[in-house]
Structure formats: C-alpha cells, structure tokens
Design a protein around this motif. Structure first.
Motif, PDB file in Angstrom:
ATOM      1  N   TYR A  21    -122.468  36.476 -19.348  1.00 31.26           N
ATOM      2  CA  TYR A  21    -121.092  37.010 -19.420  1.00 31.26           C
ATOM      3  C   TYR A  21    -119.908  36.141 -19.273  1.00 31.26           C
ATOM      4  N   ASP A  22    -120.223  35.200 -18.348  1.00 30.88           N
ATOM      5  CA  ASP A  22    -118.825  34.311 -17.990  1.00 30.88           C
ATOM      6  C   ASP A  22    -118.852  33.424 -19.312  1.00 30.88           C
ATOM      7  N   THR A  23    -119.833  32.978 -19.980  1.00 32.05           N
ATOM      8  CA  THR A  23    -119.572  31.952 -20.924  1.00 32.05           C
ATOM      9  C   THR A  23    -118.923  33.067 -22.085  1.00 32.05           C
ATOM     10  N   LEU A  24    -119.270  34.209 -22.217  1.00 31.46           N
ATOM     11  CA  LEU A  24    -118.886  35.103 -23.268  1.00 31.46           C
ATOM     12  C   LEU A  24    -117.442  35.168 -23.286  1.00 31.46           C
ATOM     13  N   CYS A  25    -117.198  35.171 -21.704  1.00 30.81           N
ATOM     14  CA  CYS A  25    -115.647  35.511 -21.761  1.00 30.81           C
ATOM     15  C   CYS A  25    -114.714  34.416 -21.825  1.00 30.81           C
ATOM     16  N   HIS A  26    -115.370  33.087 -21.758  1.00 32.44           N
ATOM     17  CA  HIS A  26    -114.586  31.866 -22.019  1.00 32.44           C
ATOM     18  C   HIS A  26    -114.668  31.501 -23.387  1.00 32.44           C
ATOM     19  N   MET A  27    -115.729  32.132 -24.276  1.00 32.36           N
ATOM     20  CA  MET A  27    -115.752  31.770 -25.797  1.00 32.36           C
ATOM     21  C   MET A  27    -114.650  32.729 -26.164  1.00 32.36           C
ATOM     22  N   PHE A  28    -114.369  34.005 -25.742  1.00 30.68           N
ATOM     23  CA  PHE A  28    -113.342  34.809 -26.160  1.00 30.68           C
ATOM     24  C   PHE A  28    -112.047  34.005 -25.999  1.00 30.68           C
ATOM     25  N   LEU A  29    -111.745  33.504 -24.825  1.00 26.72           N
ATOM     26  CA  LEU A  29    -110.434  32.879 -24.524  1.00 26.72           C
ATOM     27  C   LEU A  29    -110.193  31.633 -25.332  1.00 26.72           C
ATOM     28  N   ILE A  50    -115.250  40.165 -29.524  1.00 30.45           N
ATOM     29  CA  ILE A  50    -116.271  39.750 -30.345  1.00 30.45           C
ATOM     30  C   ILE A  50    -116.072  38.915 -31.696  1.00 30.45           C
ATOM     31  N   TYR A  51    -114.920  39.348 -32.186  1.00 30.68           N
ATOM     32  CA  TYR A  51    -114.495  38.594 -33.323  1.00 30.68           C
ATOM     33  C   TYR A  51    -114.190  37.115 -32.959  1.00 30.68           C
ATOM     34  N   ARG A  52    -113.240  37.043 -31.765  1.00 32.92           N
ATOM     35  CA  ARG A  52    -112.885  35.853 -31.349  1.00 32.92           C
ATOM     36  C   ARG A  52    -114.299  34.849 -30.846  1.00 32.92           C
ATOM     37  N   ALA A  53    -114.940  35.553 -30.006  1.00 31.67           N
ATOM     38  CA  ALA A  53    -116.016  34.804 -29.158  1.00 31.67           C
ATOM     39  C   ALA A  53    -117.023  34.315 -30.302  1.00 31.67           C
ATOM     40  N   PHE A  54    -117.471  35.078 -31.197  1.00 26.41           N
ATOM     41  CA  PHE A  54    -118.394  34.710 -32.299  1.00 26.41           C
ATOM     42  C   PHE A  54    -117.781  34.445 -33.575  1.00 26.41           C
ATOM     43  N   ASN A  55    -116.361  34.359 -33.730  1.00 27.96           N
ATOM     44  CA  ASN A  55    -115.962  33.503 -34.789  1.00 27.96           C
ATOM     45  C   ASN A  55    -116.620  34.533 -36.288  1.00 27.96           C
ATOM     46  N   THR A  56    -116.200  35.690 -36.029  1.00 26.24           N
ATOM     47  CA  THR A  56    -116.866  36.655 -37.181  1.00 26.24           C
ATOM     48  C   THR A  56    -115.749  37.693 -37.848  1.00 26.24           C
ATOM     49  N   ASP A  57    -116.038  37.872 -38.756  1.00 31.42           N
ATOM     50  CA  ASP A  57    -114.688  39.119 -39.209  1.00 31.42           C
ATOM     51  C   ASP A  57    -115.476  40.231 -39.469  1.00 31.42           C
ATOM     52  N   SER A  58    -116.566  40.622 -39.242  1.00 28.83           N
ATOM     53  CA  SER A  58    -117.418  42.056 -39.218  1.00 28.83           C
ATOM     54  C   SER A  58    -118.507  41.875 -38.162  1.00 28.83           C
ATOM     55  N   PHE A  59    -118.430  43.052 -37.457  1.00 35.66           N
ATOM     56  CA  PHE A  59    -119.622  43.483 -36.748  1.00 35.66           C
ATOM     57  C   PHE A  59    -120.057  44.843 -36.574  1.00 35.66           C
ATOM     58  N   TYR A  60    -121.072  45.498 -36.083  1.00 38.43           N
ATOM     59  CA  TYR A  60    -121.458  46.815 -36.040  1.00 38.43           C
ATOM     60  C   TYR A  60    -122.061  47.162 -34.458  1.00 38.43           C
ATOM     61  N   TYR A  61    -121.339  48.100 -33.845  1.00 38.45           N
ATOM     62  CA  TYR A  61    -121.705  48.561 -32.619  1.00 38.45           C
ATOM     63  C   TYR A  61    -122.561  49.616 -32.635  1.00 38.45           C
ATOM     64  N   GLU A  62    -123.853  49.256 -32.143  1.00 44.75           N
ATOM     65  CA  GLU A  62    -124.949  50.466 -31.986  1.00 44.75           C
ATOM     66  C   GLU A  62    -125.058  51.199 -33.626  1.00 44.75           C
ATOM     67  N   PRO A  63    -125.154  50.582 -34.571  1.00 45.69           N
ATOM     68  CA  PRO A  63    -125.797  50.997 -35.648  1.00 45.69           C
ATOM     69  C   PRO A  63    -127.189  51.803 -35.730  1.00 45.69           C
ATOM     70  N   TYR A  64    -127.378  52.801 -36.197  1.00 45.27           N
ATOM     71  CA  TYR A  64    -128.392  53.638 -36.077  1.00 45.27           C
ATOM     72  C   TYR A  64    -129.168  53.692 -37.341  1.00 45.27           C
ATOM     73  N   LEU A  65    -130.403  53.059 -37.350  1.00 49.91           N
ATOM     74  CA  LEU A  65    -131.202  52.823 -38.642  1.00 49.91           C
ATOM     75  C   LEU A  65    -132.529  53.361 -38.451  1.00 49.91           C
ATOM     76  N   LYS A  66    -132.967  54.235 -39.357  1.00 45.05           N
ATOM     77  CA  LYS A  66    -134.419  54.803 -39.009  1.00 45.05           C
ATOM     78  C   LYS A  66    -135.310  53.845 -39.883  1.00 45.05           C
ATOM     79  N   TRP A  67    -136.545  54.329 -39.063  1.00 45.40           N
ATOM     80  CA  TRP A  67    -137.624  53.246 -39.751  1.00 45.40           C
ATOM     81  C   TRP A  67    -138.134  54.019 -40.920  1.00 45.40           C
TER      82      TRP A  67
END
Length: 394
Positions: free
Chosen positions: A378-386, A241-258
């Motif tokens: 997903y193939d595109t995401l894989c190549h974005m990572f590489l 995720i860091y490389r494919a989307f040029n980010t320094d931060s992400f959250y996986y499955e954050p839980y947020l109440k309404w």
C-alpha cells in the motif's frame, strides 16, 4: 450510550452541518482567507475503543455528496491513536479536560525528513511538536477527560525503527459514557464558530493529491480495518486508481455470474475488487487485502523455499479463480455485454502489506511460482498515485 446510538446522533450532526455549509457555499456566502478549492469529506468512520468512542472524517470531494458510514473496533484508544500498541503512553500532550488540538504535527521522532519520504503529507503542517524519549500514543488522557476534538493534525508514531503516520482531518474522541446532551455540548459551540469545520481548502492538484494520500495512509495503517473500507475509499476517490495505474477505466466490485465452468464450481458469481484497463484496451484483475500491520513479513522460508504467508496465498488463489472465469467463452461474453470488459492474458495484481513487511527481493522470490502475479504494497501504491512515474519495482 450504546455505540449504534452514538453513530446515529453524531452522523446526523455532521450531515446537518455540511448540508448547511454546502448551501451557504452555493449561495456565495462563504469567504476564504486563502485561494483554492474547498474540499468536503465523504466518509465518516466510527470506532469503539473499549471505553472511548471516536468519530473521524475522511475523504476529499469538491462537492458535498453525503457521508458514507463505516465502523470499526479497537482494543483501546491508545492502540487507535498510536497504531502500534495499547500500553499506557508517555505522550507529547496530556489532555486532562475537554479541549481541542488544531494544526499540529505531534511526534516522538525528530527526524521529520526521514518520515516525510514515506509520508509526504506531513509537510502540509508547519507546527511541529516533538518529545524526546516519549513512547506510545502521542496523546494521553487524564481522569477528568470527557471529550476532545482534533482538527487538521498529524500524529507520527514510533516503535523501534518503525514509523506510522495518522493524518487527521477531524477526529472527535469521547468517553463511551457520553449521552445525547453531551454530544450536543461537544458540537453546538464548535459549529457556531465562524471558521468552517471538517473541510480543507487547497490550491492546485498537487496539494489536493497530498491530502488524499495522507488520508489514504491513515486508512490502510489503521489496525483491524476491513478490506471493504479500503475499497470504499478507492470508490470515493477514483483518481488514486487512475493515476497509480495509468488507466482511463476501471470497475470496482463488478458482479459476474458463472455461466460456464468445468462442473466443479459451487459459486454463483465472481466479484473481483477491481478490473483495470491497460493501454491495449484489455483489463487486468486486482484483489485488495490489508496492510497486514500485525505481520512482520508477507513471506516465509529461506531464499530457495521462499513463499507467501497463507493470507497472501489466499489472495493469489482468488486471483487465479477470477482468471479462470474469463477463460470460458460464455463468461467472457457476459463481462463484455454487462461492463464492456475484455480480458486477455491478464496481469493478476494483489495489493497487500506495507513498506515495513514487504521486502522487495523476498516478494520477487516468492513470486517465482506465479510469473503473472504482481504484489504491490500500500505504501508503494500511495507513491505511485502521487508520482505516476514512480517505479514499483524499486
């Protein structure tokens, strides 16, 4: 043997082994015949293949941190291996007794250059076995077969003009009738050999990333796999995720109440797959689906009525629901307090499909109704990572 018991016995074998190997490494008692970093797996996938059981290792970690257990089901061992169908194959190799395959690339296609454009990891293997006019799984099994181990191999599967790649770190295949002593027989001599099993040694990040990419493609090209396994792979390999989307931060499955809504919401909370920070500091919203291997196209209808199939539409609707959550001030305040996340004019990104069923022009046409939604296969995401500069709009 019952499938649950098989999972218990085999996973314990590997856990004991890797605990021993990591202790030897820490004590400086391991030697390598090539320079580089030793990489441990971090996920173990068990699949019930109707008469056969499989145990496959996935993942890349410089330190052994345990094995996350995942399970799956396939209609047959040949569907699991061929990635297309469960018909009786005309294979490259027929296994009529117990054995092992190591460091081979097995294929029904001889066009290695074409295949490597989609599957860069195949270039990590030097020994290439090709059978002209073969079909189905590249590996077949005779009546006398009980179990086999496949180490550091790649299977190239072909159906018409379609190609799939199964990049294997370690795979054990056994009859489902195997018992505890059979599992012990399978692994005892194997683990006593001088060469360390279930790990890879690579030199430099480029090769490490190719290893990760190959295993990632193996994951999303496995029929019947749930989205949660793909998400778990991202969790264990955040560099994708860091490389494919040029980010320094992400959250996986954050839980947020309404906390606040319009009065019609019946859900307790949202649980988006990913929140990914942009360069401006605000977060975009991601939803992960599957590679949709059973579908020939993620869209339907002619050009002027082009739209997504229902499965993709459901993903888009889910993203719109997540966006609505952040439109309420109290919800936004909770996200900032709990995770430090701020969302403003978010891009909505749905990851779904693969190069075989995602035609770029048709996907763009179907997105006309959703100007703030981006569909990435997903193939595109894989190549974005590489290749972080890879253009996903090509």
């Amino acid at each position: 043997m019952l499938f649950d018991k098989y999972i218990e016995e085999v996973s314990e074998c590997w856990r004991k082994y890797f605990t021993k190997i990591s202790a030897l490494q820490a004590a400086g008692e391991l030697e390598s015949n090539k320079p580089g970093t030793m990489l441990y797996p971090n996920m173990i996938l068990f699949t019930n293949c109707s008469g056969y059981y499989t145990c496959e290792l996935f993942g890349v970690s410089e330190v052994y941190t345990g094995l996350t257990i995942k399970r799956s089901k396939s209609t047959s061992i040949y569907r699991y291996l061929s990635q297309f169908d469960d018909g009786v194959p005309d294979p490259v190799i027929q296994l009529n007794s117990n054995g092992r395959l190591s460091f081979f690339l097995l294929s029904h296609s001889e066009d290695r250059k074409l295949i490597s454009e989609r599957f860069p990891s195949i270039n990590l293997h030097a020994t290439f076995l090709h059978r002209a006019n073969g079909h189905g799984s590249v590996i077949g099994f005779g009546d006398a077969f009980d179990f086999c181990k496949i180490d550091c191999c790649t299977l190239i599967n072909v159906s018409g003009v379609l190609h799939r790649c199964k990049d294997i770190l370690h795979l054990m295949i056994s009859r489902s009738s195997i018992n505890r002593s059979g599992i012990y027989k399978c692994y005892s001599d194997y683990f006593e050999e001088p060469a360390v099993k279930g790990v890879q040694t690579v030199e430099g990040d480029e090769l490490k990333f190719k290893v990760i990419a190959g295993q990632f493609q193996n994951i999303y090209l496995l029929k019947g796999l749930h989205e949660t396994v793909i998400g778990e792979f991202f969790k264990l390999h955040p560099e994708v995720i860091y490389r494919a989307f040029n980010t320094d931060s992400f959250y996986y499955e954050p839980y947020l109440k309404w906390i606040e809504h319009d009065g019609t919401c019946e859900d307790e909370a949202i649980n988006p797959d990913l929140l990914v920070r942009r360069l401006d500091g605000f977060y975009d919203i991601f939803d992960l689906k599957t590679g949709l291997l059973e579908r020939t196209n993620v869209t339907k209808g002619g050009r002027k009525r082009r739209r997504f199939i229902d499965y993709v539409e459901e993903g888009v609707a889910q993203l719109a629901n997540y966006r609505e959550y952040f439109s309420y001030e109290k919800n936004a305040a909770l996200a900032k307090e709990k995770y430090g996340v701020e969302v403003r004019a978010p891009n909505l990104v749905l990851v779904v499909g693969n190069w075989e069923n995602s035609q770029l022009d048709e996907v763009h046409q179907a997105c006309r109704r959703y100007p703030d939604v981006k569909i990435i296969d997903y193939d595109t995401l894989c190549h974005m990572f590489l290749s972080p500069k890879f253009d996903s709009n090509k």
